[in-house]
Scaffold this active site. Structure first.
Site, PDB file in Angstrom:
ATOM      1  N   HIS A  25       0.830  -1.203   0.000  1.00 40.46           N
ATOM      2  CA  HIS A  25       0.000   0.000   0.000  1.00 40.46           C
ATOM      3  C   HIS A  25       0.863   1.249   0.000  1.00 40.46           C
ATOM      4  CE1 HIS A  25       0.539   1.713   4.084  1.00 40.46           C
ATOM      5  NE2 HIS A  25       0.783   0.465   4.448  1.00 40.46           N
ATOM      6  N   CYS A  26       0.247   2.355  -0.386  1.00 36.16           N
ATOM      7  CA  CYS A  26       0.836   3.680  -0.219  1.00 36.16           C
ATOM      8  C   CYS A  26      -0.171   4.509   0.571  1.00 36.16           C
ATOM      9  CB  CYS A  26       1.232   4.298  -1.559  1.00 36.16           C
ATOM     10  SG  CYS A  26      -0.058   4.278  -2.824  1.00 36.16           S
ATOM     11  N   THR A  27      -0.350   5.779   0.258  1.00 35.84           N
ATOM     12  CA  THR A  27      -1.320   6.582   1.011  1.00 35.84           C
ATOM     13  C   THR A  27      -2.740   6.363   0.516  1.00 35.84           C
ATOM     14  OG1 THR A  27       0.247   8.291   1.717  1.00 35.84           O
ATOM     15  CG2 THR A  27      -2.046   8.941   1.566  1.00 35.84           C
TER      16      THR A  27
END
Length: 298
Positions: free
Chosen positions: A187-189
Site C-alpha cells: 500500500h501507499c497513502t
C-alpha cells in the site's frame, strides 16, 4: 499512447515471458474477472488481486496478494477482518512525511512490517502547500489550467527512472514470489499511484490481459470516489479551498498517468522485458517463481 505488446517485448530472451505477458489482439481469457474488495471502515481501497484470468487460462490465486490505501485509521473491527486474511507481510510504500502525517499502519499481530518508500515526486508536499496556503489565487496558479494533471504525469516517471524506486519495486515483487513471506499486502497513502503501478506490473507479469490490468488500476476511482468527495467538501466547508475541484486530478487515477509510465519504459528501456530484467534486475527464475506461486498454469 499506451505501449503495444510488440513494443513492450524484445526479441531476445523474451520468449520465457510470453506466457506471462498479454497475447496479441483476439485472444480472450476463459472467464470474466471480478474485483474482490475487502470492506473496511478505516480504509476504502483494499482489494484482493486474485481472481484475474490470464491469457493461457490460469487464474491468479486469491488470498496471496492484496493492495490498499494506508492502514493508519483502521478500527478494531477492521483489525479482526485483516487478521482473517492471514497476512505474512505488509509493505508500506509511503515516504516519511506521509507516515508522519497519517500515522503508522495499525495492524493485527502477525504480519511483518516492511517500510519500502517509493518517492511521490513531491506530490504530498505540493498538495499540502496548495491547501495550506488557503489562497484561491495561489491554488489556481499551482493546480489550475491542467497543471495538476501535468504534475501527476510527472509523479509516474520516477517509477521507471529512479534507481531507488526500482529497487523497492523489485524487492516487493521478489517478496510476492517468496512463499516464506505468506500473503502480502502492499500500500501507499491512497493506494492508487505507487500501489497502482506495482499492481499493474504484477498482473501484467502474471499474464493478465492488459485491459484487465488497466481496469484494476482505474478501479481506484470507483472505490475512492465517495471518500474523496467528502474530503473536497470538508476543504470547502473548512475554508481551506474555495474551489476544491482543483485537487480532483490529484485524487484520481487516469489512463494518461499510467501511459506516462509505460511511455517512460519505452524511452528508458525499449520494452517491458528490459525494464523488468535490467531496470528491476529480476532474473527469469524469479519471474517464473512469481508466476508459479500466484498464477500457476491451468
Amino acid at each position: 499512447m499506451p505501449l503495444s505488446r510488440r513494443a513492450l517485448l524484445t526479441t531476445t530472451g523474451a520468449a520465457v515471458l510470453l506466457s506471462a505477458l498479454p497475447a496479441e489482439a483476439g485472444a480472450r481469457p476463459r472467464a470474466a474477472n471480478a474485483i474482490r474488495q475487502i470492506p473496511l471502515q478505516g480504509a476504502v481501497n483494499v482489494r484482493d488481486l486474485g481472481g484475474y484470468v490470464t491469457y493461457d487460462g490460469a487464474r491468479v490465486r486469491h488470498g496471496l496478494a492484496y493492495r490498499s490505501d494506508h492502514l493508519a485509521k483502521l478500527t478494531d473491527a477492521d483489525l479482526t477482518t485483516l487478521a482473517g486474511l492471514g497476512l505474512g507481510t505488509v509493505v508500506d510504500l509511503r515516504i516519511a512525511q506521509e507516515v508522519q502525517y497519517d500515522g503508522a499502519d495499525r495492524l493485527p499481530a502477525g504480519p511483518a512490517r516492511v517500510a519500502r518508500p517509493v518517492t511521490d515526486n513531491g506530490l504530498f508536499g505540493q498538495l499540502m502547500a496548495a491547501i495550506g496556503s488557503r489562497d484561491p489565487v495561489r491554488q489556481e496558479e499551482m493546480l489550475g489550467g491542467g497543471r495538476a494533471a501535468a504534475f501527476m504525469r510527472e509523479v509516474y516517471r520516477p517509477f521507471v527512472t529512479d534507481a531507488a524506486n526500482r529497487a523497492a519495486l523489485a524487492a516487493t515483487l521478489r517478496d510476492l514470489a517468496d512463499p516464506r513471506r505468506g500473503p502480502l499486502l502492499l500500500h501507499c497513502t491512497s493506494g492508487k499511484d505507487r500501489t497502482g503501478w506495482t499492481s499493474y506490473l504484477l498482473l501484467t507479469l502474471l499474464g493478465v490481459p492488459e485491459s484487465s490490468a488497466r481496469a484494476d488500476y482505474l478501479a481506484s476511482n470507483t472505490f475512492r470516489a465517495a471518500y474523496d468527495a467528502r474530503v473536497r467538501e470538508g476543504l470547502k466547508q473548512g475554508g481551506l479551498m474555495q474551489n476544491p475541484e482543483l485537487i480532483v486530478p490529484l485524487q484520481e487515477v487516469r489512463a494518461e498517468y499510467l501511459d506516462t509510465a509505460l511511455d517512460q519504459v519505452r524511452t528508458s528501456y525499449g520494452s517491458l522485458f528490459r525494464y523488468v530484467s535490467v531496470g528491476l534486475g529480476l532474473e527469469l527464475r524469479e519471474l517464473a517463481a512469481l508466476r508459479e506461486r500466484l498464477a500457476p498454469g491451468a
